[in-house]
Design a protein around this motif. Structure first.
Motif, short mmCIF file in Angstrom:
data_model
loop_
_atom_site.label_atom_id
_atom_site.label_comp_id
_atom_site.label_asym_id
_atom_site.label_seq_id
_atom_site.Cartn_x
_atom_site.Cartn_y
_atom_site.Cartn_z
N SER A 153 0.86 -1.18 0.00
CA SER A 153 0.00 0.00 0.00
C SER A 153 0.90 1.23 0.00
O SER A 153 2.04 1.18 0.49
CB SER A 153 -0.90 0.01 1.23
OG SER A 153 -0.13 0.16 2.41
N GLU B 228 0.85 3.75 1.79
CA GLU B 228 1.20 4.17 3.15
C GLU B 228 2.42 3.40 3.68
O GLU B 228 3.10 3.87 4.60
CB GLU B 228 0.02 3.95 4.09
CG GLU B 228 -1.15 4.93 3.88
CD GLU B 228 -1.92 4.65 2.60
OE1 GLU B 228 -1.80 3.49 2.09
OE2 GLU B 228 -2.60 5.56 2.10
N GLU B 229 2.70 2.22 3.11
CA GLU B 229 3.86 1.44 3.54
C GLU B 229 5.15 1.88 2.85
O GLU B 229 6.23 1.41 3.22
CB GLU B 229 3.64 -0.05 3.24
CG GLU B 229 2.48 -0.69 3.97
CD GLU B 229 2.30 -2.14 3.56
OE1 GLU B 229 2.97 -3.01 4.15
OE2 GLU B 229 1.52 -2.40 2.63
N ARG C 255 5.48 8.56 -2.61
CA ARG C 255 4.19 9.24 -2.78
C ARG C 255 4.34 10.63 -3.39
O ARG C 255 3.53 11.06 -4.19
CB ARG C 255 3.48 9.33 -1.42
CG ARG C 255 2.87 7.99 -0.97
CD ARG C 255 2.50 7.99 0.49
NE ARG C 255 3.63 7.58 1.33
CZ ARG C 255 3.66 7.72 2.65
NH1 ARG C 255 2.64 8.27 3.27
NH2 ARG C 255 4.70 7.32 3.34
#
Length: 588
Positions: A274, A276-277, A283
């Motif tokens: 994901s 977020e990981e 990002r």
């Protein structure tokens, strides 16, 4: 000591009287040679002055004149008495006070070593003390301190003063050279920085030359995306200064980062994370389409963090072609000085090179596939480019073709039913995205016209995702598109291209069928790459006006008038386009 001085004085007088010498040079260390040269020059040049000598009787300076000149001299002047214990100062002039900040009453009777401080060089002090001990003149640049503690560079000359060969004083000449020393230090620092920058640049160029050369070879030889991605990662891992790397893409279905290739790092292909990981730089690269980087100490944790991988730095490079994002390239360095600001620019170019290679492979696959997926899409948005043109002429328009221009604009060739006159076509130019318009041909049933637009429909971006607009028509409130793509192409990404700009985008049907015009599309793409903007326009306008029919309904002059150019220029562009068309057919 006094007896030794008197002995030396008597010896010099004896030599002068006995041998008739003009003067005697004292053996005085390293300065003896310089003194000898100066005295020989002075004696040998005597009587050689050609200027008329004037009588200065009555004009000799008085003691007061000399004292005033010494006091007001622009350089610091001091006198020490060696007969007194520790050779203290017995005189300083005004400039000496100004340079040091000490008033006379505080310094007279003290040895001037009180000007020294923490940054005063001991070797320079030793050299100065040795010269004084040997009664030798000396000039040094020494770090001294003013009364308020401010350091300054002092160019100090100390020389012995004799009275009939008897040492009576030491005179000091002081010049503040702080500005010069500061300039020299800055020049030295700049030279060191330039040398370091040159070394770093040589290192980068060596790495870049090898990396770009090998990646270019991989892209030329690559026949599929997986092979290109794997070989690029392996090449990065083999490059000195780099530890390894990965290539990943963001799934349009799950929104997760999927690794498609890796090498040199303890992370395998197929890893799914994901967002977020992932490190924040991943990002940011996705959001900004710009290269992002971090060090092991500043990058957050997770499976892709440089600290977890064992690398010193991480650089995340977007792999994009136009608006088409093929994924991200992650590079880890094994050296602290690798992946700096210089290499970021190079790595950005590497990302674009890889994207170009992947796009070329994808385009080849699209043009040579035997089957296609046909998508029928409705766009019910009045801001759609073709709908705005249809509204301006008060009817429907059909897209006949597009020609890309060199300045990111495009020329749209459109057809509408009979009734649109020159004034109607010219009225399209009131639209803010229309640069110009012109009528191309007219028949009893319809009118063909050309529009040069700075904001065209997103057909180019659809092509970047593997879609080709085979047919398009529009009314003032809606448009209908037929898009062809390879069967394995992601349909959602193409619809997202349209939905990013327009409301009311609806997929009406999806049908897989045999490709109808693979060879024609491939041939047209090759010809289009060879033609210039003017050559494309001349060829298209000639064809739409029936110039290649026989007998010709129009001649070159009429077509040239429609294009706004001379007849000779039209034929020049047309002949060049015809030659390239034949070359592409005969020798593809």
């Amino acid at each position: 000591t006094s007896m030794a001085r008197r002995t030396r004085t008597q010896r010099r007088k004896t030599l002068t009287e006995r041998h008739g010498a003009d003067r005697v040079i004292r053996k005085n260390g390293d300065e003896s040679v310089s003194s000898l040269v100066d005295d020989v020059a002075a004696v040998s040049s005597g009587g050689m002055i050609s200027q008329t000598k004037q009588d200065i009787d009555g004009h000799e300076p008085s003691a007061d004149d000399i004292e005033r000149a010494v006091n007001e001299a622009p350089i610091g002047l001091s006198i020490c008495d060696p007969e007194l214990d520790d050779g203290p100062l017995v005189y300083v002039n005004d400039a000496w006070e100004e340079h040091t900040g000490y008033p006379k009453e505080e310094v007279l009777g003290r040895n001037p070593r009180f000007l020294q401080g923490p940054e005063t060089d001991p070797e320079t002090v030793g050299r100065l003390a040795g010269a004084i001990k040997n009664e030798e003149p000396v000039t040094v640049e020494i770090r001294n301190y003013r009364r308020d503690g401010t350091p300054f560079w002092n160019e100090l000359t100390v020389a012995p003063v004799y009275d009939d060969d008897e040492l009576v004083h030491y005179v000091g000449f002081q010049n503040d050279v702080t500005d010069r020393k500061t300039a020299e230090r800055l020049a030295d620092e700049r030279a060191e920085k330039i040398a370091a920058e040159r070394q770093a640049l040589d290192r980068v160029l060596g790495r870049v030359n090898g990396l770009l050369s090998e990646i270019s070879r991989i892209l030329v030889e690559g026949t599929d995306a997986d092979t290109i991605s794997r070989n690029v990662c392996e090449e990065i891992a083999d490059e000195p200064g780099y530890m390894g790397g990965w290539i990943a893409e963001v799934s349009s279905g799950t929104g997760r980062l999927e690794l498609t290739a890796s090498s040199g790092i303890p992370v395998d292909k197929g890893l799914s994370l994901s967002l977020e990981e992932t490190p924040m730089e991943v990002r940011r690269a996705i959001d900004t389409d710009e290269v992002q980087g971090c060090s092991a100490g500043s990058c957050a944790g997770g499976p892709l963090a440089p600290k977890t991988i064992g690398g010193r730095r991480l650089l995340v490079v977007p792999v994009t072609y136009g608006h088409r994002r093929y994924g991200l390239l992650g590079i880890y360095s094994s050296e602290e000085n690798a992946l700096d600001r210089r290499e970021r620019k190079v790595c950005k170019s590497v990302g674009k090179m890889i994207a170009n290679g992947l796009h070329s492979v994808e385009t080849t696959r699209i043009l040579t596939t035997d089957r296609v997926v046909e998508l029928c899409v409705d766009v019910t948005d009045e801001s759609f480019t073709l709908s705005r043109i249809a509204d301006a002429i008060g009817g429907t328009v059909d897209l006949l073709g597009t020609t890309r221009l060199d300045d990111d604009a495009c020329e749209l060739y459109l057809k509408t039913e009979c009734g649109a006159d020159e004034a109607t076509i010219s009225g399209i130019e009131t639209l803010p995205f229309v640069r110009s318009s012109r009528t191309v041909s007219e028949t009893n049933d319809d009118v063909t016209f050309s529009v040069t637009a700075t904001a065209s429909p997103p057909f180019t971006r659809l092509a970047e995702h593997g879609g080709v607009v085979a047919d398009a028509s529009a009314e003032p409130t809606s448009a209908h598109l037929t898009i062809e793509a390879p069967p394995e192409q992601d349909v959602r990404s193409m619809l997202d291209v349209l939905r990013a700009e327009y409301d009311g985008v609806e997929l009406r049907s999806r049908v897989e069928r045999e490709s109808r015009d693979r060879s024609l599309t491939e041939f047209a793409a090759e010809v289009d790459d060879r033609l210039t903007e003017r050559q494309r326009s001349a060829l298209k306008t000639a064809e739409l006006n029936g110039y290649f029919e026989w007998p010709r309904p129009v001649d070159g002059s009429e077509i040239a008038d429609r294009m706004g150019i001379t007849r000779q220029t039209f034929h020049q562009h047309l002949r060049a386009a015809e030659r390239k068309l034949v070359e592409a057919y005969v020798d593809p």
